[in-house]
Motif scaffolding. Structure first.
Motif, PDB file in Angstrom:
ATOM      1  N   VAL A   1       0.855  -1.182   0.000  1.00 50.82           N
ATOM      2  CA  VAL A   1       0.000   0.000   0.000  1.00 50.82           C
ATOM      3  C   VAL A   1       0.895   1.236   0.000  1.00 50.82           C
ATOM      4  N   PHE A   2       0.707   2.088  -0.999  1.00 50.11           N
ATOM      5  CA  PHE A   2       1.461   3.337  -1.119  1.00 50.11           C
ATOM      6  C   PHE A   2       0.487   4.491  -0.924  1.00 50.11           C
ATOM      7  N   THR A   3       0.690   5.271   0.131  1.00 49.12           N
ATOM      8  CA  THR A   3      -0.257   6.337   0.447  1.00 49.12           C
ATOM      9  C   THR A   3      -0.051   7.565  -0.434  1.00 49.12           C
ATOM     10  N   ARG A   4      -1.123   8.285  -0.596  1.00 50.01           N
ATOM     11  CA  ARG A   4      -1.212   9.522  -1.361  1.00 50.01           C
ATOM     12  C   ARG A   4      -0.912   9.305  -2.851  1.00 50.01           C
ATOM     13  N   GLN A   5      -1.952   9.329  -3.642  1.00 46.79           N
ATOM     14  CA  GLN A   5      -1.803   9.167  -5.081  1.00 46.79           C
ATOM     15  C   GLN A   5      -1.087  10.373  -5.674  1.00 46.79           C
TER      16      GLN A   5
ATOM     17  N   LEU B   1       4.138  10.238  -9.956  1.00 47.95           N
ATOM     18  CA  LEU B   1       5.285   9.320  -9.869  1.00 47.95           C
ATOM     19  C   LEU B   1       4.865   7.936  -9.389  1.00 47.95           C
ATOM     20  N   LYS B   2       3.965   7.875  -8.409  1.00 48.81           N
ATOM     21  CA  LYS B   2       3.482   6.576  -7.923  1.00 48.81           C
ATOM     22  C   LYS B   2       2.634   5.889  -8.982  1.00 48.81           C
ATOM     23  N   ARG B   3       1.842   6.650  -9.719  1.00 47.96           N
ATOM     24  CA  ARG B   3       1.021   6.059 -10.788  1.00 47.96           C
ATOM     25  C   ARG B   3       1.909   5.415 -11.843  1.00 47.96           C
TER      26      ARG B   3
ATOM     27  N   THR C   1       2.204   1.369 -12.641  1.00 53.26           N
ATOM     28  CA  THR C   1       2.043   0.823 -13.993  1.00 53.26           C
ATOM     29  C   THR C   1       3.205  -0.087 -14.343  1.00 53.26           C
ATOM     30  N   ALA C   2       4.423   0.319 -14.008  1.00 51.42           N
ATOM     31  CA  ALA C   2       5.603  -0.517 -14.277  1.00 51.42           C
ATOM     32  C   ALA C   2       5.530  -1.827 -13.503  1.00 51.42           C
ATOM     33  N   LEU C   3       5.097  -1.772 -12.253  1.00 56.87           N
ATOM     34  CA  LEU C   3       4.964  -3.003 -11.468  1.00 56.87           C
ATOM     35  C   LEU C   3       3.882  -3.914 -12.036  1.00 56.87           C
ATOM     36  N   CYS C   4       2.855  -3.325 -12.629  1.00 57.37           N
ATOM     37  CA  CYS C   4       1.749  -4.110 -13.185  1.00 57.37           C
ATOM     38  C   CYS C   4       2.105  -4.832 -14.479  1.00 57.37           C
ATOM     39  N   VAL C   5       3.038  -4.316 -15.250  1.00 53.18           N
ATOM     40  CA  VAL C   5       3.286  -4.890 -16.577  1.00 53.18           C
ATOM     41  C   VAL C   5       4.589  -5.702 -16.682  1.00 53.18           C
ATOM     42  N   ASN C   6       5.429  -5.664 -15.653  1.00 50.28           N
ATOM     43  CA  ASN C   6       6.708  -6.364 -15.721  1.00 50.28           C
ATOM     44  C   ASN C   6       6.712  -7.644 -14.892  1.00 50.28           C
ATOM     45  N   ASP C   7       7.584  -8.595 -15.278  1.00 50.01           N
ATOM     46  CA  ASP C   7       7.880  -9.752 -14.448  1.00 50.01           C
ATOM     47  C   ASP C   7       8.897  -9.299 -13.414  1.00 50.01           C
ATOM     48  N   LEU C   8       8.670  -9.642 -12.141  1.00 52.56           N
ATOM     49  CA  LEU C   8       9.438  -9.060 -11.054  1.00 52.56           C
ATOM     50  C   LEU C   8      10.169 -10.099 -10.215  1.00 52.56           C
ATOM     51  N   ALA C   9      11.317  -9.689  -9.678  1.00 52.97           N
ATOM     52  CA  ALA C   9      12.042 -10.443  -8.653  1.00 52.97           C
ATOM     53  C   ALA C   9      11.853  -9.662  -7.361  1.00 52.97           C
ATOM     54  N   ILE C  10      11.567 -10.359  -6.249  1.00 55.04           N
ATOM     55  CA  ILE C  10      11.206  -9.664  -5.018  1.00 55.04           C
ATOM     56  C   ILE C  10      11.936 -10.241  -3.808  1.00 55.04           C
ATOM     57  N   ILE C  11      12.454  -9.333  -2.987  1.00 54.06           N
ATOM     58  CA  ILE C  11      13.043  -9.680  -1.695  1.00 54.06           C
ATOM     59  C   ILE C  11      12.247  -8.926  -0.633  1.00 54.06           C
ATOM     60  N   VAL C  12      11.864  -9.631   0.441  1.00 52.38           N
ATOM     61  CA  VAL C  12      11.082  -9.028   1.518  1.00 52.38           C
ATOM     62  C   VAL C  12      11.803  -9.219   2.842  1.00 52.38           C
ATOM     63  N   GLU C  13      11.890  -8.123   3.615  1.00 55.20           N
ATOM     64  CA  GLU C  13      12.377  -8.202   4.989  1.00 55.20           C
ATOM     65  C   GLU C  13      11.178  -7.967   5.909  1.00 55.20           C
ATOM     66  N   ASP C  14      10.884  -8.961   6.752  1.00 56.55           N
ATOM     67  CA  ASP C  14       9.740  -8.800   7.640  1.00 56.55           C
ATOM     68  C   ASP C  14      10.108  -7.962   8.858  1.00 56.55           C
ATOM     69  N   ALA C  15       9.145  -7.691   9.705  1.00 53.15           N
ATOM     70  CA  ALA C  15       9.353  -6.826  10.865  1.00 53.15           C
ATOM     71  C   ALA C  15      10.328  -7.415  11.880  1.00 53.15           C
ATOM     72  N   ASN C  16      10.618  -8.712  11.770  1.00 51.65           N
ATOM     73  CA  ASN C  16      11.572  -9.373  12.665  1.00 51.65           C
ATOM     74  C   ASN C  16      12.980  -9.406  12.082  1.00 51.65           C
TER      75      ASN C  16
ATOM     76  N   LYS D   1      -4.743   6.246  -1.565  1.00 44.23           N
ATOM     77  CA  LYS D   1      -3.649   5.295  -1.761  1.00 44.23           C
ATOM     78  C   LYS D   1      -3.753   4.523  -3.059  1.00 44.23           C
ATOM     79  N   TYR D   2      -2.624   3.887  -3.368  1.00 43.91           N
ATOM     80  CA  TYR D   2      -2.551   2.844  -4.378  1.00 43.91           C
ATOM     81  C   TYR D   2      -2.264   1.542  -3.642  1.00 43.91           C
ATOM     82  N   THR D   3      -2.889   0.474  -4.072  1.00 44.24           N
ATOM     83  CA  THR D   3      -2.638  -0.852  -3.509  1.00 44.24           C
ATOM     84  C   THR D   3      -2.332  -1.796  -4.658  1.00 44.24           C
TER      85      THR D   3
END
Length: 175
Positions: free
Chosen positions: A92-96, A99-101, A105-120, A150-152
């Motif tokens: 969730v990205f707050t405030r439309q 630049l966020k739009r 759009t780039a996240l919606c149309v591309n194949d992605l590699a993702i790394i996530v760091e959790d709160a721990n 927001k954008y989600t």
């Protein structure tokens, strides 16, 4: 013939604190990842290296605390021989704004590699076996002054197993 690649070993009681949520998310174009190495000795079953094309790096995505989540779900159907894990990341990205739009759009149309760091502080690679793609995206202004503007976006990837932990050295080399 048994298909077990893993042996049940048991788990000890873990008294460490655990909290929910995501601390950091890093995203790159899937095609920029040349290889992913899984350790065998001291870092067995952890990603010890990620090799990227040329000067490509993962980009850090900022979002407000307590807004985004990561989950993994096993799909198993013995009759059809199906067994895979779907990793789902909801950001969730707050405030439309423009630049966020554009980035959404780039996240919606591309194949992605993702790394996530959790709160721990546990860092995982969500896309070892296949790229993540956008499965949902929305913009919302809310109704009342206290509602979120927001954008989600929801990104999903199907892998052979639950996400692998990424060593600190491997992460540092790609961000």
């Amino acid at each position: 013939m048994a298909c077990n690649a893993y042996t049940i070993a048991g788990l000890v009681n873990d008294c460490a604190r655990s909290k929910g949520g995501i601390k950091n998310v890093y995203i790159a174009n899937y095609e920029d990842v040349v290889s992913v190495s899984v350790g065998t000795e001291g870092d067995k079953e952890k990603i010890t290296a990620i090799t990227m094309k040329d000067s490509a790096k993962f980009k850090k995505y900022y979002f407000r605390p307590n807004t985004s989540s990561h989950s993994d779900a096993l799909t198993r159907d013995d009759a059809n021989g199906v067994n895979y894990v779907t990793s789902t990341l909801s950001l969730v990205f707050t405030r439309q704004d423009t630049l966020k739009r554009i980035e959404m759009t780039a996240l919606c149309v591309n194949d992605l590699a993702i790394i996530v760091e959790d709160a721990n502080g546990f860092v995982t690679y969500l896309t070892k076996d296949a790229p993540a793609t956008a499965t949902e995206a929305a913009g919302d202004t809310g109704t009342a002054a206290g509602d979120g503007n927001k954008y989600t976006i929801t990104l999903s990837a199907d892998n052979e197993t639950f996400p692998y932990e990424v060593t600190a050295e491997a992460l540092a080399a790609v961000i």
